[in-house]
Design a protein around this motif. Structure first.
Motif, PDB file in Angstrom:
ATOM      1  N   GLY A 106       0.809  -1.207   0.000  1.00 43.41           N
ATOM      2  CA  GLY A 106       0.000   0.000   0.000  1.00 43.41           C
ATOM      3  C   GLY A 106       0.845   1.261   0.000  1.00 43.41           C
ATOM      4  O   GLY A 106       2.080   1.213   0.097  1.00 43.41           O
ATOM      5  N   PRO A 107       0.197   2.414  -0.074  1.00 46.20           N
ATOM      6  CA  PRO A 107       0.942   3.678  -0.110  1.00 46.20           C
ATOM      7  C   PRO A 107       1.843   3.887   1.099  1.00 46.20           C
ATOM      8  O   PRO A 107       2.912   4.490   0.986  1.00 46.20           O
ATOM      9  CB  PRO A 107      -0.165   4.743  -0.176  1.00 46.20           C
ATOM     10  CG  PRO A 107      -1.350   4.021  -0.730  1.00 46.20           C
ATOM     11  CD  PRO A 107      -1.262   2.632  -0.221  1.00 46.20           C
ATOM     12  N   ASP A 108       1.425   3.404   2.281  1.00 48.81           N
ATOM     13  CA  ASP A 108       2.237   3.611   3.485  1.00 48.81           C
ATOM     14  C   ASP A 108       3.065   2.382   3.847  1.00 48.81           C
ATOM     15  O   ASP A 108       3.539   2.246   4.969  1.00 48.81           O
ATOM     16  CB  ASP A 108       1.357   4.015   4.669  1.00 48.81           C
ATOM     17  CG  ASP A 108       0.286   2.976   4.973  1.00 48.81           C
ATOM     18  OD1 ASP A 108       0.153   2.001   4.197  1.00 48.81           O
ATOM     19  OD2 ASP A 108      -0.440   3.138   5.980  1.00 48.81           O
ATOM     20  N   GLY A 109       3.256   1.473   2.896  1.00 43.97           N
ATOM     21  CA  GLY A 109       4.090   0.294   3.123  1.00 43.97           C
ATOM     22  C   GLY A 109       5.515   0.532   2.677  1.00 43.97           C
ATOM     23  O   GLY A 109       5.844   1.538   2.033  1.00 43.97           O
ATOM     24  N   GLY A 110       6.390  -0.413   3.008  1.00 46.33           N
ATOM     25  CA  GLY A 110       7.796  -0.288   2.657  1.00 46.33           C
ATOM     26  C   GLY A 110       8.278  -1.358   1.693  1.00 46.33           C
ATOM     27  O   GLY A 110       9.468  -1.677   1.657  1.00 46.33           O
ATOM     28  N   ARG A 111       7.358  -1.895   0.892  1.00 43.56           N
ATOM     29  CA  ARG A 111       7.720  -3.007   0.019  1.00 43.56           C
ATOM     30  C   ARG A 111       8.728  -2.593  -1.063  1.00 43.56           C
ATOM     31  O   ARG A 111       9.624  -3.365  -1.413  1.00 43.56           O
ATOM     32  CB  ARG A 111       6.461  -3.572  -0.633  1.00 43.56           C
ATOM     33  CG  ARG A 111       6.704  -4.817  -1.460  1.00 43.56           C
ATOM     34  CD  ARG A 111       5.406  -5.377  -1.958  1.00 43.56           C
ATOM     35  NE  ARG A 111       5.614  -6.582  -2.758  1.00 43.56           N
ATOM     36  CZ  ARG A 111       4.644  -7.272  -3.344  1.00 43.56           C
ATOM     37  NH1 ARG A 111       3.398  -6.873  -3.190  1.00 43.56           N
ATOM     38  NH2 ARG A 111       4.900  -8.333  -4.053  1.00 43.56           N
ATOM     39  N   ALA A 112       8.580  -1.393  -1.597  1.00 43.53           N
ATOM     40  CA  ALA A 112       9.485  -0.956  -2.661  1.00 43.53           C
ATOM     41  C   ALA A 112      10.928  -0.928  -2.170  1.00 43.53           C
ATOM     42  O   ALA A 112      11.850  -1.395  -2.850  1.00 43.53           O
ATOM     43  CB  ALA A 112       9.059   0.417  -3.171  1.00 43.53           C
ATOM     44  N   VAL A 113      11.135  -0.393  -0.965  1.00 46.07           N
ATOM     45  CA  VAL A 113      12.489  -0.345  -0.402  1.00 46.07           C
ATOM     46  C   VAL A 113      13.036  -1.757  -0.221  1.00 46.07           C
ATOM     47  O   VAL A 113      14.185  -2.046  -0.581  1.00 46.07           O
ATOM     48  CB  VAL A 113      12.479   0.405   0.947  1.00 46.07           C
ATOM     49  CG1 VAL A 113      13.842   0.302   1.620  1.00 46.07           C
ATOM     50  CG2 VAL A 113      12.107   1.854   0.741  1.00 46.07           C
ATOM     51  N   ALA A 114      12.220  -2.639   0.347  1.00 49.26           N
ATOM     52  CA  ALA A 114      12.689  -4.002   0.609  1.00 49.26           C
ATOM     53  C   ALA A 114      13.054  -4.729  -0.684  1.00 49.26           C
ATOM     54  O   ALA A 114      14.048  -5.466  -0.737  1.00 49.26           O
ATOM     55  CB  ALA A 114      11.612  -4.776   1.369  1.00 49.26           C
ATOM     56  N   GLN A 115      12.271  -4.526  -1.742  1.00 53.74           N
ATOM     57  CA  GLN A 115      12.560  -5.210  -2.995  1.00 53.74           C
ATOM     58  C   GLN A 115      13.850  -4.690  -3.622  1.00 53.74           C
ATOM     59  O   GLN A 115      14.655  -5.460  -4.152  1.00 53.74           O
ATOM     60  CB  GLN A 115      11.386  -5.038  -3.957  1.00 53.74           C
ATOM     61  CG  GLN A 115      10.149  -5.845  -3.570  1.00 53.74           C
ATOM     62  CD  GLN A 115       9.054  -5.773  -4.605  1.00 53.74           C
ATOM     63  OE1 GLN A 115       8.999  -4.839  -5.396  1.00 53.74           O
ATOM     64  NE2 GLN A 115       8.160  -6.746  -4.597  1.00 53.74           N
ATOM     65  N   VAL A 116      14.060  -3.368  -3.577  1.00 53.59           N
ATOM     66  CA  VAL A 116      15.297  -2.814  -4.134  1.00 53.59           C
ATOM     67  C   VAL A 116      16.507  -3.312  -3.331  1.00 53.59           C
ATOM     68  O   VAL A 116      17.540  -3.686  -3.900  1.00 53.59           O
ATOM     69  CB  VAL A 116      15.240  -1.278  -4.148  1.00 53.59           C
ATOM     70  CG1 VAL A 116      16.583  -0.695  -4.588  1.00 53.59           C
ATOM     71  CG2 VAL A 116      14.133  -0.800  -5.067  1.00 53.59           C
TER      72      VAL A 116
END
Length: 415
Positions: A75-85
């Motif tokens: 979601g918008p307030d999640g941190g998935r993008a950082v974790a994937q990078v």
């Protein structure tokens, strides 16, 4: 086998299709299975369709949570993008909501990231903070609470400012901050506290109008490195791509190949409103699947349900003439194409009356009745057997012919 139930005779002839003995109602194992399948195939089809859609939803839905700042939250307030990078750059991310587990995983040569929890407050108890403070891992405090900052980074104190989004430039010598260039923040920034040793604290990205020396990002170099960021929104999926947020967060969290990501869970014992029942054990997306199954069930009920008129009160008991009941049953048989059932009823009634007239006991076998009727009428045994226990008529004309022949046979036997 009784004479009043010739439909169940085991000596009945075999069906030409080779599906086993023909029952008195004119059916075989194959025809009964086919009829039952036709009756339930729509229900089976709906169940299979619902199961397919449910499985499709489960497969297409990526594993994700709705926990704020979690590395698996899309979601918008999640941190998935950082974790994937970070994962693509060789950093192994271990996500936990337990401070005790985080402390056990955090060791020298790793990074321990502490993010805000569920309650928008101090989710970490004093005991939790003591555990985290005793680890040897480098710390990354993102949006820390007052208690977390005082326990894990006592060299810093909160500055003044915040409340609206500002974009600040690095204005410091820290290599991570200089690589980012600028970041966005709504936090108040940090200042060195009275306990800070000279030269150990570096503050970067001063907020607009803040006191000199204030920085939205601060680094404490001591026995271990402690990096602090005042606004956790910087690492969320919604704001990561703004300014130099991504560069700062990735360098802040990716200094080591092992990253322990802690999002504290609110104290369940203290939160009386938290759901710890059966529904809390269900996986994410179970609600959507349940709604879909409910919709399928409602559609099936509306589609296949009987559409009856209003209830009509009727005095009981109701006396129905035998002739009316017989004609009604005949119409039902004809509407359902149940010539086998109709023929079985005619044959069973005829056999019962013939047995009574000839004095054949009720427990006698069908062959005994056939022999008795053949002797009384002079007909061949095969002819009598075919009339009483033969195959079902193939059409309505054959059923009428069978009824006339049974009536003739019965008229030839006098009591």
């Amino acid at each position: 086998m009784t004479l009043t139930d010739p439909a169940a005779a085991t000596t009945a002839p075999h069906h030409p299709g080779g599906s086993g003995p023909v029952r008195g109602d004119g059916t075989t194992t194959r025809t009964r299975a086919r009829r039952r399948w036709r009756a339930v195939r729509w229900v089976v089809g709906l169940v299979l369709l619902g199961a397919f859609v449910t499985l499709l939803l489960a497969l297409l839905r990526p594993p994700s949570s709705d926990t704020r700042y979690a590395p698996d939250a899309a979601g918008p307030d999640g941190g998935r993008a950082v974790a994937q990078v970070l994962g693509r750059h060789g950093v192994h991310v271990t996500y936990t909501r337990s401070a005790e587990k985080a402390a056990s995983l955090a060791r020298a040569g790793t990074t321990l990231a502490v993010l805000p929890g569920d309650s928008y407050g101090d989710d970490l108890s004093d005991a939790d903070l003591d555990l985290l403070a005793g680890t040897h891992a480098d710390l990354a405090l993102i949006g820390p609470s007052d208690a977390s900052l005082a326990s894990l980074a006592p060299e810093l104190t909160w500055g003044w400012g915040g409340g609206y989004v500002t974009t600040s430039t690095a204005q410091c010598a820290d290599p991570d901050a200089r690589a980012a260039g600028s970041v966005t923040s709504t936090g108040g920034g940090f200042l060195p506290s009275g306990s800070a040793t000279a030269g150990t604290v570096t503050t970067c990205f001063p907020p607009d109008g803040a006191e000199a020396g204030t920085g939205s990002y601060a680094v404490v170099d001591g026995a271990r490195r402690v990096a602090v960021l005042d606004d956790a929104a910087i690492l969320t999926n919604a704001h990561l791509a703004e300014a130099g947020n991504a560069a700062l967060v990735l360098r802040m969290l990716g200094r080591h190949t092992e990253l322990v990501w802690l999002v504290p869970e609110a104290d369940r014992a203290a939160d009386a409103t938290d759901d710890t029942g059966t529904f809390s054990l269900l996986p994410d997306g179970a609600g959507a699947v349940a709604v879909w199954l409910l919709v399928v069930a409602v559609v099936a009920v509306v589609w296949r349900g009987r559409r009856l008129g209003p209830l009509v009160a009727e005095d009981l008991p109701v006396v129905v003439r035998a002739s009316e009941a017989t004609r009604g049953r005949g119409r039902l048989y004809r509407a359902g194409g149940s010539r086998g059932h109709a023929a079985a009823g005619l044959r069973a009634s005829t056999a019962a009356r013939l047995a009574a007239r000839l004095g054949v006991p009720a427990g006698a076998t069908p062959d005994s009745l056939v022999d008795a009727v053949a002797r009384a009428t002079g007909r061949p045994t095969a002819d009598v057997h075919g009339l009483l226990y033969g195959p079902p008529p193939p059409d309505d004309a054959a059923l009428l012919t069978l009824a006339r022949r049974l009536d003739d046979l019965e008229s030839e036997v006098r009591p």
